[in-house]
Design an enzyme around this catalytic site. Structure first.
Site, mmCIF file in Angstrom:
data_model
loop_
_atom_site.group_PDB
_atom_site.id
_atom_site.type_symbol
_atom_site.label_atom_id
_atom_site.label_comp_id
_atom_site.label_asym_id
_atom_site.label_seq_id
_atom_site.Cartn_x
_atom_site.Cartn_y
_atom_site.Cartn_z
ATOM 1 N N ARG A 203 -34.840 -57.811 -10.656
ATOM 2 C CA ARG A 203 -36.496 -58.201 -10.636
ATOM 3 C C ARG A 203 -37.007 -56.390 -10.536
ATOM 4 O O ARG A 203 -37.601 -56.645 -11.181
ATOM 5 C CB ARG A 203 -36.542 -58.839 -9.832
ATOM 6 C CG ARG A 203 -36.941 -60.126 -10.313
ATOM 7 C CD ARG A 203 -37.364 -61.145 -9.393
ATOM 8 N NE ARG A 203 -36.418 -61.815 -8.433
ATOM 9 C CZ ARG A 203 -37.081 -62.134 -6.822
ATOM 10 N NH1 ARG A 203 -38.247 -62.984 -6.648
ATOM 11 N NH2 ARG A 203 -35.548 -61.697 -6.031
ATOM 12 N N TRP A 204 -36.707 -55.870 -9.327
ATOM 13 C CA TRP A 204 -37.359 -54.195 -9.294
ATOM 14 C C TRP A 204 -37.162 -53.559 -11.253
ATOM 15 O O TRP A 204 -37.337 -52.938 -11.550
ATOM 16 C CB TRP A 204 -36.890 -53.959 -8.476
ATOM 17 C CG TRP A 204 -37.416 -52.248 -8.273
ATOM 18 C CD1 TRP A 204 -38.799 -52.431 -7.456
ATOM 19 C CD2 TRP A 204 -36.821 -51.205 -8.247
ATOM 20 N NE1 TRP A 204 -38.549 -50.660 -7.422
ATOM 21 C CE2 TRP A 204 -38.387 -50.330 -7.982
ATOM 22 C CE3 TRP A 204 -35.460 -50.724 -8.958
ATOM 23 C CZ2 TRP A 204 -37.605 -48.711 -7.689
ATOM 24 C CZ3 TRP A 204 -35.734 -49.312 -9.269
ATOM 25 C CH2 TRP A 204 -36.711 -48.555 -8.874
ATOM 26 N N GLU B 241 -20.697 -66.023 -2.963
ATOM 27 C CA GLU B 241 -21.205 -66.371 -4.601
ATOM 28 C C GLU B 241 -21.781 -65.283 -5.042
ATOM 29 O O GLU B 241 -22.147 -66.179 -6.632
ATOM 30 C CB GLU B 241 -22.602 -67.052 -4.048
ATOM 31 C CG GLU B 241 -22.432 -68.570 -3.495
ATOM 32 C CD GLU B 241 -22.215 -68.165 -1.342
ATOM 33 O OE1 GLU B 241 -22.939 -66.701 -1.305
ATOM 34 O OE2 GLU B 241 -21.768 -68.915 -1.455
ATOM 35 N N ASN B 242 -21.813 -64.326 -5.024
ATOM 36 C CA ASN B 242 -22.384 -63.079 -6.564
ATOM 37 C C ASN B 242 -21.099 -63.033 -6.880
ATOM 38 O O ASN B 242 -21.349 -62.335 -8.058
ATOM 39 C CB ASN B 242 -22.887 -61.953 -5.086
ATOM 40 C CG ASN B 242 -24.393 -61.589 -4.318
ATOM 41 O OD1 ASN B 242 -24.245 -60.862 -3.972
ATOM 42 N ND2 ASN B 242 -24.835 -62.687 -4.838
ATOM 43 N N ARG C 261 -30.012 -54.308 -14.611
ATOM 44 C CA ARG C 261 -30.343 -54.500 -12.961
ATOM 45 C C ARG C 261 -29.629 -53.952 -12.098
ATOM 46 O O ARG C 261 -29.671 -53.855 -11.136
ATOM 47 C CB ARG C 261 -29.385 -55.545 -13.266
ATOM 48 C CG ARG C 261 -30.264 -57.423 -13.555
ATOM 49 C CD ARG C 261 -29.754 -58.608 -13.132
ATOM 50 N NE ARG C 261 -28.806 -59.048 -11.975
ATOM 51 C CZ ARG C 261 -29.685 -59.171 -11.285
ATOM 52 N NH1 ARG C 261 -31.104 -60.401 -11.411
ATOM 53 N NH2 ARG C 261 -29.520 -59.551 -9.993
ATOM 54 N N ARG D 90 -35.920 -60.859 5.389
ATOM 55 C CA ARG D 90 -35.516 -61.252 3.850
ATOM 56 C C ARG D 90 -36.546 -60.693 3.378
ATOM 57 O O ARG D 90 -37.463 -61.045 2.998
ATOM 58 C CB ARG D 90 -35.219 -63.176 3.353
ATOM 59 C CG ARG D 90 -34.849 -62.736 2.129
ATOM 60 C CD ARG D 90 -34.138 -64.055 1.587
ATOM 61 N NE ARG D 90 -33.493 -64.376 -0.276
ATOM 62 C CZ ARG D 90 -32.777 -64.869 -0.476
ATOM 63 N NH1 ARG D 90 -32.809 -65.395 0.394
ATOM 64 N NH2 ARG D 90 -32.547 -64.539 -1.720
ATOM 65 N N SER E 238 -29.786 -68.115 2.471
ATOM 66 C CA SER E 238 -28.404 -67.874 1.429
ATOM 67 C C SER E 238 -27.170 -67.306 2.390
ATOM 68 O O SER E 238 -26.285 -66.414 2.371
ATOM 69 C CB SER E 238 -28.620 -66.582 0.490
ATOM 70 O OG SER E 238 -30.893 -66.726 0.137
ATOM 71 N N ASP F 281 -32.864 -58.041 -0.750
ATOM 72 C CA ASP F 281 -33.056 -59.317 -2.479
ATOM 73 C C ASP F 281 -34.238 -58.655 -3.191
ATOM 74 O O ASP F 281 -35.653 -57.677 -2.492
ATOM 75 C CB ASP F 281 -33.348 -60.383 -1.592
ATOM 76 C CG ASP F 281 -33.642 -61.467 -3.399
ATOM 77 O OD1 ASP F 281 -32.493 -60.990 -3.989
ATOM 78 O OD2 ASP F 281 -33.972 -62.609 -3.242
ATOM 79 N N ARG G 256 -21.797 -63.572 -10.999
ATOM 80 C CA ARG G 256 -22.533 -62.822 -11.530
ATOM 81 C C ARG G 256 -22.077 -62.597 -13.073
ATOM 82 O O ARG G 256 -20.286 -62.559 -12.399
ATOM 83 C CB ARG G 256 -23.124 -61.664 -11.238
ATOM 84 C CG ARG G 256 -24.882 -62.131 -9.231
ATOM 85 C CD ARG G 256 -25.408 -61.383 -9.037
ATOM 86 N NE ARG G 256 -25.996 -61.189 -7.966
ATOM 87 C CZ ARG G 256 -26.665 -60.267 -7.297
ATOM 88 N NH1 ARG G 256 -26.652 -59.716 -7.473
ATOM 89 N NH2 ARG G 256 -27.917 -61.545 -6.644
#
Length: 243
Positions: free
Chosen positions: A25-26, A68-69, A34, A189, A197, A21, A72
């Site tokens: 953000r990175w 769930e991705n 992203r 994680r 998750s 994960d 996006r």
């Protein structure tokens, strides 16, 4: 001087599972899209795989894309699917030549035919390897996996191949995507989130967990070694009270 058993990597985990994960953000912290972070994260996988033999890790399972991705943006999902295809094409020869066996778990129904063909080819090209078993969870969700396994089990009961009274907690794992793998000893994680998750829900019932702040593209082999040594110092009871 004898080795301290609490710091000996031989006492470390044999199966490590990682929720990778923090890619987005990175990238955003660097003013980049992203997908830039996802590409950096994919490169990090190679370093971690290469570190496994020296740390006594026989099995490595990584969470690449969850059920769930799909929520996006279409751009990000399409970019990830392209990244998976490119990664397989680029890494197949290296993985095959370096003793890495690759498996994919998850529901392939929503994946495109080209990607599925590449996944099948990579599994075939590495099927005789045994140095490290790398499992990639792609379109994977723990609840979805249990639901699919239960359907297969129910079908066997309905068709007379399995008696209802013979079903116990040892039966369902034989129908899971991970049926040929041992349960993970350690689940990591990254990125500071403290939740699992929907990852390996059945298999991780007695796993040790490490929730760390490091974003996945910054995760290093040295940090993996530190976490493995931490694991070696833990006392695993599996519900029992040890004398």
């Amino acid at each position: 001087m004898p080795k301290d058993p609490h710091t000996d990597v031989q006492a470390g985990p044999k199966h490590v599972a990682i929720i990778m994960d923090g890619n987005g953000r990175w990238a955003q912290a660097r003013g980049r899209p992203r997908l830039f972070g996802h590409h950096a994260g994919a490169r990090r996988v190679r370093e971690v795989v290469e570190a496994c033999p020296g740390l006594g890790i026989k099995y490595l399972t990584v969470f690449a894309f969850s059920t769930e991705n799909w929520k996006r943006t279409q751009v990000e999902v399409a970019g990830l699917m392209s990244l998976f295809r490119r990664y397989i094409i680029k890494e197949t020869r290296t993985l095959a030549e370096n003793g890495i066996r690759v498996r994919f778990i998850g529901d392939r129904v929503r994946l495109d035919a080209k990607l599925i063909d590449l996944m099948d080819s990579l599994e075939e090209a590495t099927k005789d390897n045994d140095l490290v078993h790398l499992t990639v969870a792609l379109n994977y969700g723990g609840r979805d996996e249990v639901a699919r396994a239960t359907k297969r089990l129910a079908r066997d009961v309905a068709e007379g191949r399995l008696k209802p009274e013979d079903v116990d907690e040892e039966t369902l794992p034989k129908y899971l995507d991970t049926r040929v793998l041992p349960d993970p000893d350690l689940v990591i994680r990254t990125s500071g989130e403290a939740r699992i998750s929907n990852f390996l829900l059945w298999q991780s019932a007695y796993s040790e967990y490490e929730f760390i702040d490091t974003l996945w593209p910054d995760f290093t082999a040295a940090e993996l070694e530190r976490l493995c040594r931490n694991y070696g110092a833990r006392e695993r009871r599996f519900g029992a009270v040890l004398a």
